[in-house]
Scaffold this active site. Structure first.
Site, PDB file in Angstrom:
ATOM      1  N   ASN A 152       0.831  -1.201   0.000  1.00 33.25           N
ATOM      2  CA  ASN A 152       0.000   0.000   0.000  1.00 33.25           C
ATOM      3  C   ASN A 152       0.867   1.253   0.000  1.00 33.25           C
ATOM      4  OD1 ASN A 152      -2.614  -1.137   0.039  1.00 33.25           O
ATOM      5  ND2 ASN A 152      -2.377  -1.652   2.200  1.00 33.25           N
ATOM      6  N   CYS A 173      -5.253  -7.249  -3.316  1.00 39.17           N
ATOM      7  CA  CYS A 173      -5.639  -6.880  -1.956  1.00 39.17           C
ATOM      8  C   CYS A 173      -6.417  -8.022  -1.319  1.00 39.17           C
ATOM      9  CB  CYS A 173      -6.494  -5.618  -1.988  1.00 39.17           C
ATOM     10  SG  CYS A 173      -7.004  -5.029  -0.362  1.00 39.17           S
ATOM     11  N   HIS A 174      -6.154  -8.252  -0.038  1.00 38.16           N
ATOM     12  CA  HIS A 174      -6.822  -9.344   0.681  1.00 38.16           C
ATOM     13  C   HIS A 174      -8.326  -9.114   0.839  1.00 38.16           C
ATOM     14  CE1 HIS A 174      -2.633  -9.827   2.005  1.00 38.16           C
ATOM     15  NE2 HIS A 174      -2.705  -8.596   2.447  1.00 38.16           N
ATOM     16  N   HIS A 205      -9.664  -0.715  -1.632  1.00 40.71           N
ATOM     17  CA  HIS A 205     -10.155  -0.381  -0.293  1.00 40.71           C
ATOM     18  C   HIS A 205     -11.494   0.346  -0.327  1.00 40.71           C
ATOM     19  CE1 HIS A 205      -6.198  -0.855   2.211  1.00 40.71           C
ATOM     20  NE2 HIS A 205      -6.542  -1.949   1.541  1.00 40.71           N
TER      21      HIS A 205
END
Length: 440
Positions: A152, A173-174, A205
């Site tokens: 990030n 991204c998880h 996000h």
């Protein structure tokens, strides 16, 4: 033989998950694995743990090599098929501490500060010059490698790599994989998990759960909206910000409430301090996590290693599945961060967006999503504006562009005057020292 290079291999827990997954994958289990870091101690710890996994679950089929320091970086990258990036430029101490403590002097509070906010901007600006060095080396020694970025701020770093380097890059991204699962579990709707279908698109996000249906095709959102509203009204919990999104914007998003609390001017407001308690917002959360992790690392390391008996089962991380799809030409669908080449019609064309992607032997194939609901696109654009300006500042190396990025950042602009924004940026740049020395 497939070669996988892991940049920032001292991120031991994450390296264990991604590379352990590879060792559990038949088409990748005999790969050459190059571990690269600039921290000798953490690199050695990762080597010990990964060699134990290799022995215990993989009959030592993988070849694991370590590369320490900038002088060995090019050799680590040489002939790589895949490069996984998990670096943190400046570490917790000093840079994360600076990213939180300097803004506090100006009355600007943050929760995570790794994606947006003034902390996310600074993190992006000190990381991009390092990624440029990676890209130059890769263009020389592994130009066809696929760069899997986990670091990030995702949209800023991935967007820069996609626009200004020749390296094929995707951001991972998880939060995409677990978004609907965690939502349904949290709302007591576990019976809807099996066979569900979903569509997620937006930005990293702040990717929106646009559709959620059960195995029979029934829309789950009416029940989700009702349950989320009732939960926010009746109890304090850890996901109140995103449930408030559902109430006022109509949709849930991918990343946690502690992250999203600082991506807008709506929740962390010095004139309304009561909102912090009302929405259970954990200010200074990321520094607390870092301190806990550092303090507990030796014990955690011993627990992971289990006296050399460590094992591993393949996780849901995208990395090994992407590599497998490329190597075997077995297509899969993932959620990835890519350049907006007409994928989301009402977001900026040079933005880095998060959309469904197909992966096969020819690489990453993003899917067209169309238009987002206007209110969701508008929320995304408030973040994209600051992301694009940060990328521009990284390109020009000009302080005035850094000021402009901060002026466009929603939370910062809502709290500070232009003069204070400029003063804060100057103080941050000076405090970060050599990490920001390229900006004039």
């Amino acid at each position: 033989m497939v070669k996988i290079t892991f940049m920032g291999a001292g991120s031991t827990v994450f390296a264990r998950n991604v590379l352990g997954d590879c060792m559990c994958t038949p088409s990748l289990c005999n790969a050459e694995i190059a571990l690269y870091d600039i921290d000798a101690k953490r690199l050695q710890e990762s080597e010990i743990i990964l060699k134990a996994i290799n022995k215990n679950v993989n009959d030592s089929k993988a070849v694991i090599k370590t590369y320490l320091g900038v002088e060995n970086r090019k050799e680590a990258l040489k002939s790589a098929n895949f490069v996984v990036n998990a670096i943190q430029v400046g570490f917790y101490d000093p840079c994360t501490i600076i990213d939180f403590e300097v803004p506090k002097k100006y009355g600007l509070r943050q929760t995570i500060a790794d994606t947006l906010g003034i902390g996310g901007i600074m993190r992006g600006l000190r990381t991009i010059p390092v990624l440029e060095d990676f890209a130059r080396d890769m263009e020389e020694v592994c130009p066809k490698a696929l760069f899997l970025n986990y670091t990030n701020p995702m949209a800023i770093l991935t967007g820069y790599m996609q626009r200004y380097t020749k390296i094929q890059t995707i951001g991972l991204c998880h939060s995409v994989q677990v978004c609907s699962e965690n939502l349904l579990k949290d709302l007591g709707m576990e019976d809807k998990l099996e066979g569900r279908s979903e569509l997620i698109a937006g930005i990293n996000h702040m990717g929106w759960l646009l559709e959620l249906r059960d195995k029979d095709g029934n829309d789950l959102y009416p029940e989700v909206r009702e349950r989320a509203a009732n939960k926010n009204a009746s109890e304090k919990h850890n996901d109140m910000v995103r449930y408030e999104y559902i109430k006022h914007l109509g949709y849930y998003c991918t990343e946690s409430s502690e992250h999203n609390a600082e991506y807008n001017p709506l929740f962390i407001k010095s004139d309304y301090p009561e909102l912090i308690d009302k929405f259970n917002i954990p200010l200074d959360e990321y520094p607390r996590r870092c301190v806990r992790q550092i303090e507990g690392w030796e014990q955690e390391k011993d627990n992971i290693l289990q006296g050399g008996n460590i094992t591993h089962e393949r996780s849901g991380e995208y990395a090994s599945y992407i590599m497998e799809a490329v190597v075997t030409n077995t297509p899969i669908k993932i959620g990835g961060n890519v350049l907006n080449t007409g994928l989301i019609d009402n977001l900026a064309s040079d933005a880095c967006v998060e959309v469904p992607c197909l992966v096969d032997a020819l690489g990453i194939h993003p899917c067209h999503v169309g238009r987002l609901p206007v209110q969701l696109a508008a929320m995304n654009m408030t973040n994209i504006n600051a992301q694009l300006m940060t990328i521009e500042a990284a390109r020009t190396r000009k302080k005035e562009n850094i000021y402009q990025a901060a002026m466009l950042e929603p939370h910062t602009a809502a709290e500070l005057s232009i003069d204070d924004i400029v003063k804060m940026c100057d103080e941050l740049i000076e405090a970060h020292g050599e990490y920001m020395s390229v900006y004039k």
